[in-house]
Design a protein around this motif. Structure first.
Motif, PDB file in Angstrom:
ATOM      1  N   VAL A 213      31.970 -24.799  12.341  1.00 55.99           N
ATOM      2  CA  VAL A 213      33.732 -25.438  12.272  1.00 55.99           C
ATOM      3  C   VAL A 213      34.284 -26.476  11.662  1.00 55.99           C
ATOM      4  CG1 VAL A 213      35.485 -25.129  13.744  1.00 55.99           C
ATOM      5  CG2 VAL A 213      33.199 -23.428  14.672  1.00 55.99           C
ATOM      6  N   GLY A 214      33.825 -27.514  11.927  1.00 58.86           N
ATOM      7  CA  GLY A 214      34.085 -28.941  11.072  1.00 58.86           C
ATOM      8  C   GLY A 214      34.176 -28.779   9.485  1.00 58.86           C
ATOM      9  N   PRO A 215      32.626 -28.255   8.842  1.00 56.11           N
ATOM     10  CA  PRO A 215      33.070 -27.974   7.727  1.00 56.11           C
ATOM     11  C   PRO A 215      33.481 -27.500   6.691  1.00 56.11           C
ATOM     12  CG  PRO A 215      30.569 -28.652   8.404  1.00 56.11           C
ATOM     13  CD  PRO A 215      30.965 -28.518   9.693  1.00 56.11           C
ATOM     14  N   LEU A 216      33.496 -25.958   7.266  1.00 56.23           N
ATOM     15  CA  LEU A 216      34.677 -25.218   7.392  1.00 56.23           C
ATOM     16  C   LEU A 216      36.112 -25.572   7.330  1.00 56.23           C
ATOM     17  CD1 LEU A 216      33.063 -21.635   8.688  1.00 56.23           C
ATOM     18  CD2 LEU A 216      32.767 -22.124   6.284  1.00 56.23           C
ATOM     19  N   GLU A 217      36.623 -25.684   8.564  1.00 54.41           N
ATOM     20  CA  GLU A 217      37.352 -25.941   8.408  1.00 54.41           C
ATOM     21  C   GLU A 217      37.803 -26.867   6.986  1.00 54.41           C
ATOM     22  OE1 GLU A 217      38.587 -25.429  12.672  1.00 54.41           O
ATOM     23  OE2 GLU A 217      37.958 -27.341  12.670  1.00 54.41           O
ATOM     24  N   ARG A 218      37.041 -28.265   7.302  1.00 52.68           N
ATOM     25  CA  ARG A 218      37.775 -29.060   5.901  1.00 52.68           C
ATOM     26  C   ARG A 218      37.141 -28.472   4.636  1.00 52.68           C
ATOM     27  NH1 ARG A 218      34.396 -32.004   9.759  1.00 52.68           N
ATOM     28  NH2 ARG A 218      32.760 -31.814   8.524  1.00 52.68           N
TER      29      ARG A 218
END
Length: 332
Positions: A213-218
């Motif tokens: 989630v975090g990497p995809l959002e960034r």
């Protein structure tokens, strides 16, 4: 944990270069022609079929050689729309523009994969990519320019985010990669009829989708149309759908697409590179029965090698006998 084998630059098809570029080796885990063709596919999906793809060329050769039965079997691949992987490290404009022009004349959507991120594939089978961040931005710019106002669906950088999560891509490159991906999403989305799906690996690679989630959002998934799953891998439709729905919820309802090109028999445990006994999967379609799942697509071109393993040629090279084996499975 999958990776990508789509070394496309020089896809040899019967000793020639295949149409508009070719595919690679995505979705692997570290261990583990003609008018009638377009009509068949058109009954199932809105996507463009390349009438001069490697399977279509192989059919012509086998017919001349008297292999009529094998040629007929291979039509199961030739008649379907498959994503084009314009060669990295070179100008993607001509390949993209040619496909877009043909698709536009037929009133269809062209499928593409953008695969040129720096430090691609952690230096493995599909090693390469743009020399640096500026080179990548130029490459994406040319890619996007060639799309123009044609209808296109672009899968963005298979494995790039998952390689951040699994640590295969060294930590010093993570921030730059996420910025480049986010910039690429924005640039591609400037084209008025282009949909962009940021790759998110597959269910067997990062089992806990919360880690993505975090990497995809960034990496800009909020500005994309969604994410892609199972590129060049063999996970079943059911497994990919369940995983995708869960990840979608964690991303605020983002939609997704699934590569079903070779998953008709599911994965072979412990083998990601040219596993034997595999089969074609669900033909490309937007009729998925799941609101968050926009399409089943053939993102990896069936019949292109995952790498020099299991008797295969280099990654992204056309391997007609493997293609024929895929057509003998139950799916499709």
């Amino acid at each position: 944990m999958p990776r990508l084998i789509h070394a496309l630059a020089a896809l040899a098809v019967l000793g020639l270069t295949a149409g508009c570029g070719s595919a690679p080796e995505a979705g692997r885990a570290p261990v583990a022609g003609g008018a009638s063709t377009r009509t068949d596919a058109g009954a199932r999906s809105p996507f463009w079929v390349d009438p001069r793809g490697p399977a279509a060329r192989q059919i012509e050769l086998w017919r001349r050689q008297g292999r009529a039965a094998d040629a007929a079997s291979l039509r199961r691949i030739a008649r379907e729309p498959v994503a084009l992987w314009p060669a990295g490290e070179t100008d993607p404009g001509p390949a993209v523009g040619s496909a877009i022009g043909s698709a536009t004349r037929e009133g269809r959507t062209a499928l593409f994969v953008a695969y040129d991120i720096p430090h691609r594939d952690c230096g493995q089978h599909s090693a390469g990519g743009a020399a640096d961040a500026d080179a990548y931005r130029r490459w994406i710019g040319r890619f996007a320019d060639a799309l123009g106002d044609g209808r296109a669906l672009v899968v963005l950088e298979p494995d790039a985010v998952a390689h951040i999560v699994d640590g295969c891509t060294p930590g010093e490159y993570h921030d730059e990669r996420e910025r480049l991906l986010a910039d690429a999403v924005v640039r591609l989305k400037r084209q008025p009829r282009t949909k962009v799906y940021l790759d998110a690996g597959n269910p067997s690679w990062i089992p806990d989708s919360g880690r993505l989630v975090g990497p995809l959002e960034r990496a800009g998934v909020a500005d994309a149309d969604g994410f892609s799953l199972n590129v060049s891998n063999f996970q079943t439709d059911a497994a990919s759908k369940e995983y995708g729905v869960g990840l979608s919820r964690r991303l605020g309802g983002k939609h997704f697409v699934v590569d079903t090109s070779r998953n008709g028999n599911g994965p072979l445990e412990g083998v990601w590179c040219n596993p034997p006994g595999r089969a074609l999967g669900t033909p490309p379609t937007t009729a998925t029965g799941e609101p968050a799942l926009d399409a089943y697509l053939w993102i990896k071109r069936p019949g292109e090698s995952d790498g020099e393993c299991g008797g295969g040629p280099a990654a992204g090279r056309w391997w007609p006998e493997y293609a024929l084996e895929l057509t003998r499975g139950p799916a499709g």
